[in-house]
Design a protein around this motif. Structure first.
Motif, PDB file in Angstrom:
ATOM      1  N   GLN A 462      33.730  21.993  33.986  1.00  0.00           N
ATOM      2  CA  GLN A 462      35.107  21.674  33.585  1.00  0.00           C
ATOM      3  C   GLN A 462      36.043  22.840  33.902  1.00  0.00           C
ATOM      4  OE1 GLN A 462      34.364  20.764  29.455  1.00  0.00           O
ATOM      5  NE2 GLN A 462      34.405  18.542  29.809  1.00  0.00           N
ATOM      6  N   ILE A 463      35.564  24.058  33.633  1.00  0.00           N
ATOM      7  CA  ILE A 463      36.376  25.244  33.912  1.00  0.00           C
ATOM      8  C   ILE A 463      36.610  25.382  35.417  1.00  0.00           C
ATOM      9  CG2 ILE A 463      36.400  27.763  33.826  1.00  0.00           C
ATOM     10  CD1 ILE A 463      34.872  27.532  31.155  1.00  0.00           C
ATOM     11  N   MET A 464      35.554  25.180  36.204  1.00  0.00           N
ATOM     12  CA  MET A 464      35.716  25.274  37.657  1.00  0.00           C
ATOM     13  C   MET A 464      36.700  24.239  38.172  1.00  0.00           C
ATOM     14  SD  MET A 464      31.921  26.166  39.175  1.00  0.00           S
ATOM     15  CE  MET A 464      30.725  26.037  37.855  1.00  0.00           C
ATOM     16  N   ALA A 465      36.627  23.037  37.616  1.00  0.00           N
ATOM     17  CA  ALA A 465      37.577  21.995  38.037  1.00  0.00           C
ATOM     18  C   ALA A 465      39.001  22.404  37.685  1.00  0.00           C
ATOM     19  CB  ALA A 465      37.210  20.669  37.364  1.00  0.00           C
ATOM     20  N   ALA A 466      39.191  23.004  36.506  1.00  0.00           N
ATOM     21  CA  ALA A 466      40.518  23.476  36.112  1.00  0.00           C
ATOM     22  C   ALA A 466      41.007  24.595  37.031  1.00  0.00           C
ATOM     23  CB  ALA A 466      40.493  23.967  34.673  1.00  0.00           C
ATOM     24  N   MET A 467      40.075  25.324  37.635  1.00  0.00           N
ATOM     25  CA  MET A 467      40.430  26.395  38.566  1.00  0.00           C
ATOM     26  C   MET A 467      40.675  25.867  39.976  1.00  0.00           C
ATOM     27  SD  MET A 467      37.578  29.124  37.186  1.00  0.00           S
ATOM     28  CE  MET A 467      37.966  30.443  38.325  1.00  0.00           C
ATOM     29  N   GLY A 468      40.506  24.556  40.163  1.00  0.00           N
ATOM     30  CA  GLY A 468      40.812  23.947  41.451  1.00  0.00           C
ATOM     31  C   GLY A 468      39.670  23.958  42.441  1.00  0.00           C
ATOM     32  N   VAL A 469      38.411  24.140  41.958  1.00  0.00           N
ATOM     33  CA  VAL A 469      37.268  24.139  42.861  1.00  0.00           C
ATOM     34  C   VAL A 469      36.275  23.066  42.426  1.00  0.00           C
ATOM     35  CG1 VAL A 469      37.551  26.574  43.424  1.00  0.00           C
ATOM     36  CG2 VAL A 469      36.016  25.924  41.564  1.00  0.00           C
ATOM     37  N   ASP A 470      35.504  22.576  43.372  1.00  0.00           N
ATOM     38  CA  ASP A 470      34.539  21.521  43.086  1.00  0.00           C
ATOM     39  C   ASP A 470      33.210  22.048  42.546  1.00  0.00           C
ATOM     40  OD1 ASP A 470      36.194  19.388  43.937  1.00  0.00           O
ATOM     41  OD2 ASP A 470      35.762  19.908  46.032  1.00  0.00           O
ATOM     42  N   GLY A 471      32.926  23.335  42.757  1.00  0.00           N
ATOM     43  CA  GLY A 471      31.661  23.891  42.311  1.00  0.00           C
ATOM     44  C   GLY A 471      31.605  25.375  42.586  1.00  0.00           C
ATOM     45  N   PRO A 472      30.465  25.999  42.342  1.00  0.00           N
ATOM     46  CA  PRO A 472      30.329  27.443  42.489  1.00  0.00           C
ATOM     47  C   PRO A 472      30.702  27.958  43.876  1.00  0.00           C
ATOM     48  CG  PRO A 472      28.428  26.540  41.345  1.00  0.00           C
ATOM     49  CD  PRO A 472      29.226  25.373  41.820  1.00  0.00           C
ATOM     50  N   GLU A 473      30.483  27.136  44.903  1.00  0.00           N
ATOM     51  CA  GLU A 473      30.766  27.604  46.261  1.00  0.00           C
ATOM     52  C   GLU A 473      32.250  27.872  46.488  1.00  0.00           C
ATOM     53  OE1 GLU A 473      31.104  23.245  45.937  1.00  0.00           O
ATOM     54  OE2 GLU A 473      29.500  24.677  45.443  1.00  0.00           O
ATOM     55  N   GLY A 474      33.118  27.336  45.654  1.00  0.00           N
ATOM     56  CA  GLY A 474      34.553  27.549  45.821  1.00  0.00           C
ATOM     57  C   GLY A 474      35.111  28.737  45.060  1.00  0.00           C
ATOM     58  N   LEU A 475      34.308  29.390  44.237  1.00  0.00           N
ATOM     59  CA  LEU A 475      34.780  30.513  43.427  1.00  0.00           C
ATOM     60  C   LEU A 475      34.982  31.756  44.289  1.00  0.00           C
ATOM     61  CD1 LEU A 475      32.472  30.043  40.315  1.00  0.00           C
ATOM     62  CD2 LEU A 475      34.905  29.464  40.492  1.00  0.00           C
ATOM     63  N   ARG A 476      36.047  32.505  43.991  1.00  0.00           N
ATOM     64  CA  ARG A 476      36.364  33.721  44.730  1.00  0.00           C
ATOM     65  C   ARG A 476      36.735  34.840  43.750  1.00  0.00           C
ATOM     66  NH1 ARG A 476      34.291  30.908  47.732  1.00  0.00           N
ATOM     67  NH2 ARG A 476      34.916  30.189  49.809  1.00  0.00           N
ATOM     68  N   PRO A 477      36.596  36.123  44.155  1.00  0.00           N
ATOM     69  CA  PRO A 477      36.868  37.241  43.237  1.00  0.00           C
ATOM     70  C   PRO A 477      38.270  37.252  42.646  1.00  0.00           C
ATOM     71  CG  PRO A 477      35.645  38.024  45.142  1.00  0.00           C
ATOM     72  CD  PRO A 477      36.005  36.595  45.429  1.00  0.00           C
ATOM     73  N   HIS A 478      39.272  36.738  43.372  1.00  0.00           N
ATOM     74  CA  HIS A 478      40.628  36.785  42.835  1.00  0.00           C
ATOM     75  C   HIS A 478      40.833  35.809  41.676  1.00  0.00           C
ATOM     76  CE1 HIS A 478      41.035  33.348  45.671  1.00  0.00           C
ATOM     77  NE2 HIS A 478      41.894  32.898  44.788  1.00  0.00           N
ATOM     78  N   MET A 479      39.838  34.956  41.400  1.00  0.00           N
ATOM     79  CA  MET A 479      39.970  33.968  40.338  1.00  0.00           C
ATOM     80  C   MET A 479      39.581  34.512  38.963  1.00  0.00           C
ATOM     81  SD  MET A 479      38.466  30.606  42.273  1.00  0.00           S
ATOM     82  CE  MET A 479      39.279  29.892  43.695  1.00  0.00           C
ATOM     83  N   LEU A 480      39.125  35.768  38.903  1.00  0.00           N
ATOM     84  CA  LEU A 480      38.815  36.426  37.636  1.00  0.00           C
ATOM     85  C   LEU A 480      39.699  37.658  37.522  1.00  0.00           C
ATOM     86  CD1 LEU A 480      37.095  36.736  35.061  1.00  0.00           C
ATOM     87  CD2 LEU A 480      35.381  37.917  36.447  1.00  0.00           C
ATOM     88  N   VAL A 481      40.431  37.746  36.418  1.00  0.00           N
ATOM     89  CA  VAL A 481      41.425  38.804  36.235  1.00  0.00           C
ATOM     90  C   VAL A 481      41.082  39.615  34.993  1.00  0.00           C
ATOM     91  CG1 VAL A 481      43.866  39.278  35.774  1.00  0.00           C
ATOM     92  CG2 VAL A 481      43.225  37.487  37.399  1.00  0.00           C
ATOM     93  N   GLN A 482      41.268  40.926  35.110  1.00  0.00           N
ATOM     94  CA  GLN A 482      41.027  41.827  33.979  1.00  0.00           C
ATOM     95  C   GLN A 482      42.310  42.556  33.620  1.00  0.00           C
ATOM     96  OE1 GLN A 482      38.707  45.870  33.899  1.00  0.00           O
ATOM     97  NE2 GLN A 482      37.201  44.234  33.596  1.00  0.00           N
ATOM     98  N   ARG A 483      42.552  42.688  32.315  1.00  0.00           N
ATOM     99  CA  ARG A 483      43.737  43.427  31.872  1.00  0.00           C
ATOM    100  C   ARG A 483      43.392  44.912  31.839  1.00  0.00           C
ATOM    101  NH1 ARG A 483      48.432  42.056  30.186  1.00  0.00           N
ATOM    102  NH2 ARG A 483      47.839  39.866  30.026  1.00  0.00           N
ATOM    103  N   ALA A 484      43.972  45.667  32.754  1.00  0.00           N
ATOM    104  CA  ALA A 484      43.689  47.098  32.847  1.00  0.00           C
ATOM    105  C   ALA A 484      44.471  47.902  31.820  1.00  0.00           C
ATOM    106  CB  ALA A 484      44.006  47.596  34.256  1.00  0.00           C
ATOM    107  N   ALA A 485      45.627  47.407  31.430  1.00  0.00           N
ATOM    108  CA  ALA A 485      46.487  48.043  30.435  1.00  0.00           C
ATOM    109  C   ALA A 485      47.300  46.920  29.784  1.00  0.00           C
ATOM    110  CB  ALA A 485      47.391  49.088  31.089  1.00  0.00           C
ATOM    111  N   PRO A 486      47.982  47.202  28.667  1.00  0.00           N
ATOM    112  CA  PRO A 486      48.715  46.118  27.995  1.00  0.00           C
ATOM    113  C   PRO A 486      49.642  45.326  28.905  1.00  0.00           C
ATOM    114  CG  PRO A 486      48.647  48.039  26.581  1.00  0.00           C
ATOM    115  CD  PRO A 486      48.027  48.456  27.887  1.00  0.00           C
ATOM    116  N   HIS A 487      50.197  45.948  29.944  1.00  0.00           N
ATOM    117  CA  HIS A 487      51.129  45.240  30.821  1.00  0.00           C
ATOM    118  C   HIS A 487      50.701  45.297  32.281  1.00  0.00           C
ATOM    119  CE1 HIS A 487      53.717  44.885  27.349  1.00  0.00           C
ATOM    120  NE2 HIS A 487      53.667  46.193  27.182  1.00  0.00           N
ATOM    121  N   THR A 488      49.413  45.504  32.535  1.00  0.00           N
ATOM    122  CA  THR A 488      48.907  45.582  33.897  1.00  0.00           C
ATOM    123  C   THR A 488      47.622  44.783  34.011  1.00  0.00           C
ATOM    124  OG1 THR A 488      49.779  47.839  34.100  1.00  0.00           O
ATOM    125  CG2 THR A 488      48.171  47.115  35.754  1.00  0.00           C
TER     126      THR A 488
END
Length: 526
Positions: A462-488
């Motif tokens: 369900q999460i992958m579908a919400a991310m616009g991919v059909d399965g694991p093969e469509g996942l890319r590194p830019h699809m996971l984001v980390q907060r490095a600082a409160p505003h970054t």
């Protein structure tokens, strides 16, 4: 001294009790407790082990009682839903609810601080996809493998019979059979409880070579080949290290080596068994690669791999270099995170030794990509995978599939009492006490294991579908984001360097060049 009036009052209470009994035998009911307290108080003052009790006879026991109850008080009355460690209440609740088949939804929004540095989020798409109804499988088996296995996205991670009760093992394997996913045996041997229900198995071999062990503790090829041929054994895994305690072995005290444990592990009953921190079967990266190839031959072409908690990137690159020179590679590598696991470990190892799972995954993934081996080696991830979100994050970080240990324990009834190493598990999961283990109903818990795995994989899809991919093969590194600082914020594409296929062979980037140059297939250099 404070203990003097306390002792005097205790002695006075004892004297009064004695006098009362002398007047009338009816006073025995009241006098006996006072006499017992007097005896305890005198013992507290005279003993030399506990300073608290010497200074505070009787009252000092309250301190020990509260200390014993502290974890339960903390868990049930103090911590917030998202504060607990190793697993917070929110995570435990979602596992319990999915295992029971009830709703795992919460009203009124998140309780977490989304601006906290270090927090991560997955990127949804403006064009979601339909949720696929057929859970994908991962083909494990490189060109040297003649019996590949299709691995589920979520499987049971390594937990041995001995650390877990027979009923827990039975429930996990029965759940794996019903759900069509794999069950890692752990390094404690291939027991009848793993084999009985009929679920698919990954047989793990540790430094003690339990189940395929010679009399002097070495590796027995004949025993290994015979057991690896069992139709339920779908893959073989050599355990190099585990997340909770990378680089150290283990000791099973003689009194715990029952006749049953001795039979499964292939060791003498009643004698202490030591699992060394190192393997006898290899001493160099090249020898490791050759031994894995030999394991595959003995297993008649079934997938073979190894498990490790990643430490030195240089050492892992040495294994990659050895694989290239030998012309053979493992079929899979399971990356265990330093977040720990079900095995009890020294606090220092659990806290500060080894890479966390995310960094371990990106290291292994990039090393295999950079050396041109990634297309033949699958990567499993083991370390605090309990929700669909956890599963998707690990896939983005470089894994092909995931394994769960503690979450599966929750599914069979674990309450995170953290008594796993004491043989006093209150719910019969991590104990060899038959009376305690009897509380775990195998038929009921097996269904819960199946439900939890199925619901978690469905959530990931369900999460992958919400991310616009059909399965694991469509996942890319830019699809996971980390907060490095409160505003970054930074995506994983920015936070990590992602190598191109064969890049280390052609033109290593500066950040990898020194390690790649120093990687020696004939020596572990650290």
């Amino acid at each position: 001294m404070l203990k003097t009036p306390l002792l005097l009052s205790t002695a006075a209470a004892g004297a009064a009790a004695t006098a009362a009994v002398a007047v009338s035998p009816r006073w025995w009911a009241a006098a006996l407790p006072l006499l017992l307290l007097t005896a305890v108080g005198v013992h507290d003052v005279l003993q030399r082990r506990h300073s608290v009790l010497r200074n505070y006879p009787l009252l000092g026991h309250l301190r020990f009682a509260l200390e014993a109850l502290r974890p339960e008080i903390q868990q049930y009355f103090v911590e917030r839903n998202f504060d607990g460690r190793p697993y917070d209440r929110d995570t435990r609740s979602i596992v319990y609810e999915r295992a029971k088949g009830t709703d795992a939804e919460e009203p009124f929004g998140t309780e977490r601080d989304l601006y906290l540095p270090g927090s991560e989020y997955l990127v949804p798409s403006m064009a979601p996809r339909p949720v696929r109804t057929d859970p994908p499988r991962v083909r494990v088996g490189g060109p040297d493998c003649t019996q590949p296995y299709d691995m589920a996205l979520l499987n049971v991670s390594a937990m041995s019979f001995g650390s877990l009760s027979a009923n827990a093992i039975l429930a996990l394997n029965a759940g794996a059979r019903m759900g069509g996913f794999a069950h890692d045996t752990g390094e404690g041997g291939l027991s009848e409880y793993h084999l009985g229900p009929g679920g698919d198995l990954v047989w793990e071999i540790g430094t003690g070579y339990f189940g395929c062990r010679t009399d002097d503790g070495g590796f027995d090829e004949r025993q290994f080949a015979r057991k690896a041929a069992h139709p339920q054994v779908k893959a073989l895994s050599l355990k190099i290290s585990q997340g909770a305690k990378p680089g150290i072995g283990g000791v099973l005290p003689g009194p715990k080596v029952t006749a049953e444990i001795a039979r499964v592990r292939g060791v003498p009953q009643g004698r202490t068994v030591v699992s060394p921190p190192y393997h006898r079967v290899y001493g160099t990266p090249r020898e490791l690669v050759r031994f894995l190839h030999r394991m595959r031959e003995l297993a008649d072409g079934k997938p073979v791999g190894f498990k490790l908690c990643v430490g030195s990137r240089r050492e892992f690159l040495a294994v990659c270099r050895a694989a290239l020179e030998e012309g053979t590679a493992p079929d899979f590598i399971v990356v265990d995170g330093a977040e720990g696991g079900t095995g009890a470990a020294p606090l220092e190892f659990a806290d500060i030794v080894g890479l966390p799972l995310g960094e371990g995954l990106t290291t292994v993934h990039n090393a295999l990509v950079g050396t041109g081996l990634r297309d033949r080696v699958r990567i499993g991830a083991g370390g605090k995978v309990a929700t669909g979100g956890d599963l998707v994050r690990r896939l983005v970080q470089g894994a092909d599939y995931t394994n769960a240990a503690r979450a599966m324990m929750f599914a069979v009834g674990c309450i995170q009492a953290q008594r796993c190493h004491t043989n006093t598990c209150p719910v019969g999961v991590a104990t060899q006490d038959a009376r305690r283990a009897r509380a775990l109903d195998v038929a009921d818990k097996a269904v819960r294991v199946r439900r939890f795995q199925e619901a978690t994989v469905r959530s990931a899809l369900q999460i992958m579908a919400a991310m616009g991919v059909d399965g694991p093969e469509g996942l890319r590194p830019h699809m996971l984001v980390q907060r490095a600082a409160p505003h970054t914020v930074r995506s994983y594409a920015e936070l990590h360097e992602w190598l191109a296929p064969g890049q280390l062979l052609a033109s290593p980037p500066e950040s990898w060049a020194a390690d790649w140059e120093a990687a020696d297939p004939d020596r572990f250099t650290g």
